[in-house]
Design a protein around this motif. Sequence first.
Motif, PDB file in Angstrom:
ATOM      1  N   ASP A 128       1.277   7.464  12.062  1.00 59.53           N
ATOM      2  CA  ASP A 128       1.207   6.478  13.141  1.00 59.53           C
ATOM      3  C   ASP A 128       2.115   5.304  12.761  1.00 59.53           C
ATOM      4  O   ASP A 128       1.967   4.734  11.674  1.00 59.53           O
ATOM      5  N   PRO A 129       3.103   4.932  13.607  1.00 59.41           N
ATOM      6  CA  PRO A 129       3.983   3.806  13.263  1.00 59.41           C
ATOM      7  C   PRO A 129       3.220   2.543  12.881  1.00 59.41           C
ATOM      8  O   PRO A 129       3.683   1.763  12.044  1.00 59.41           O
ATOM      9  N   ALA A 130       2.037   2.339  13.471  1.00 58.49           N
ATOM     10  CA  ALA A 130       1.252   1.147  13.168  1.00 58.49           C
ATOM     11  C   ALA A 130       0.761   1.133  11.724  1.00 58.49           C
ATOM     12  O   ALA A 130       0.292   0.099  11.235  1.00 58.49           O
ATOM     13  N   GLU A 131       0.870   2.277  11.043  1.00 55.23           N
ATOM     14  CA  GLU A 131       0.460   2.363   9.638  1.00 55.23           C
ATOM     15  C   GLU A 131       1.667   2.471   8.699  1.00 55.23           C
ATOM     16  O   GLU A 131       1.508   2.727   7.501  1.00 55.23           O
ATOM     17  N   TYR A 163       5.859  -0.857  14.333  1.00 60.84           N
ATOM     18  CA  TYR A 163       5.632  -0.670  12.903  1.00 60.84           C
ATOM     19  C   TYR A 163       4.715  -1.769  12.372  1.00 60.84           C
ATOM     20  O   TYR A 163       4.682  -2.884  12.909  1.00 60.84           O
ATOM     21  N   ALA A 164       4.006  -1.456  11.300  1.00 65.08           N
ATOM     22  CA  ALA A 164       3.086  -2.440  10.732  1.00 65.08           C
ATOM     23  C   ALA A 164       3.839  -3.701  10.312  1.00 65.08           C
ATOM     24  O   ALA A 164       3.380  -4.823  10.539  1.00 65.08           O
ATOM     25  N   GLU A 183       6.859  -3.669  -4.188  1.00 66.57           N
ATOM     26  CA  GLU A 183       5.634  -4.281  -4.700  1.00 66.57           C
ATOM     27  C   GLU A 183       5.023  -5.220  -3.662  1.00 66.57           C
ATOM     28  O   GLU A 183       3.811  -5.254  -3.467  1.00 66.57           O
ATOM     29  N   ARG A 184       5.883  -5.974  -2.983  1.00 67.20           N
ATOM     30  CA  ARG A 184       5.395  -6.870  -1.923  1.00 67.20           C
ATOM     31  C   ARG A 184       4.725  -6.069  -0.814  1.00 67.20           C
ATOM     32  O   ARG A 184       3.650  -6.435  -0.327  1.00 67.20           O
ATOM     33  N   CYS A 185       5.359  -4.962  -0.402  1.00 67.48           N
ATOM     34  CA  CYS A 185       4.758  -4.109   0.635  1.00 67.48           C
ATOM     35  C   CYS A 185       3.365  -3.641   0.197  1.00 67.48           C
ATOM     36  O   CYS A 185       2.404  -3.682   0.976  1.00 67.48           O
ATOM     37  N   ALA A 186       3.256  -3.182  -1.060  1.00 63.87           N
ATOM     38  CA  ALA A 186       1.976  -2.685  -1.562  1.00 63.87           C
ATOM     39  C   ALA A 186       0.922  -3.789  -1.592  1.00 63.87           C
ATOM     40  O   ALA A 186      -0.233  -3.578  -1.211  1.00 63.87           O
ATOM     41  N   ARG A 191       0.339   1.453   2.682  1.00 61.68           N
ATOM     42  CA  ARG A 191       0.081   2.739   2.045  1.00 61.68           C
ATOM     43  C   ARG A 191       1.167   3.750   2.372  1.00 61.68           C
ATOM     44  O   ARG A 191       1.287   4.780   1.724  1.00 61.68           O
ATOM     45  N   ARG A 192       1.937   3.479   3.415  1.00 63.78           N
ATOM     46  CA  ARG A 192       3.053   4.325   3.811  1.00 63.78           C
ATOM     47  C   ARG A 192       4.277   3.435   4.023  1.00 63.78           C
ATOM     48  O   ARG A 192       4.268   2.558   4.892  1.00 63.78           O
ATOM     49  N   VAL A 193       5.310   3.675   3.231  1.00 64.87           N
ATOM     50  CA  VAL A 193       6.499   2.820   3.268  1.00 64.87           C
ATOM     51  C   VAL A 193       7.737   3.692   3.465  1.00 64.87           C
ATOM     52  O   VAL A 193       7.878   4.728   2.813  1.00 64.87           O
TER      53      VAL A 193
END
Length: 305
Positions: A128-131, A163-164, A183-186, A191-193
């Motif tokens: 899901d793009p939102a994730e 997108y999230a 690292e910033r994303c995490a 959880r999905r990058v």
Amino acid sequence: MTTPPALLIAGHGTRDEAGAEAFRDFVRELGRRHPELPVAGGFIELSPPPLGDAVAELVERGVRRFAAVPLMLVSAGHAKGDIPAALSREKERHPGISYTYGRPLGPHPALLRVLERRLAEAVDPSWDPAEVTVLLVGRGSTDPDANAEVFKAARLLWEGRGYAAVETAFVSLAEPDVPGGLERCARLGARRVVVLPYFLFTGILPDRVRHQTEEWAAAHPETQVRSADVVGPEPELLDLVWERYEEAVKGDLRMNCDSCVYRIALPGFEDKVGLPQQPHFHPDDDGGHHHGHHHGHGHAHSHAH
């Protein structure tokens, strides 16, 4: 009927032969698309042919006027200084030629459409793009204005696409770097990058982005990470270069000078205001033994010569 100006494509150059050949192929394809005018392309460093050879090729074909388009996504030091200085040098080498100088390519809606396509190719169809969090990775520059343009592209890519988030990182010269961006994303809960290189063609730096992404993903198995491809020689890119050519010919340039480090005293960069520009030395450019010692006149925001 007046003959239209020729088209000169100015590239940065890469030590990656496949990337350099992709540029040369792109220039040839532009020539095939537009048989009504001479088209040539060259590099300011690292790859043959040097920009001076491309200008000499046009002059040998009888060209006296041309429009130069920088094949670059952001307006960093190369587009603002190195290319205009190189063009100024070519005017000294070839008295009687005249040129106009176009603006860099991004962030343009056509490029955003290609980036969106690259994302769609990279994600799992079940996601899901939102994730999904996107990490847009630019080249990186010592020019804060250029780095800010990558952030602008990231924001425009995020708007309205579901997108999230779209975060930003750089592979050289600027922070955050690729591991820092991941690292910033995490830390923001991703959880999905998908790591999306903001580069036109393959090369050393896009390869480095992919390698650093793979290293980080291996050390963080709790995060699903995918790598997207570079923009590539898409029809949208060919159309966009032509659009920049037409702008240059008409004098409709619309450059953003509000945050240019050569015009505005930005904190920490005050010494760059009004700095004269000098072309890169290209090892393949003999140019009558000028070897790049002439300073460019002024700064690239003076476009028509």
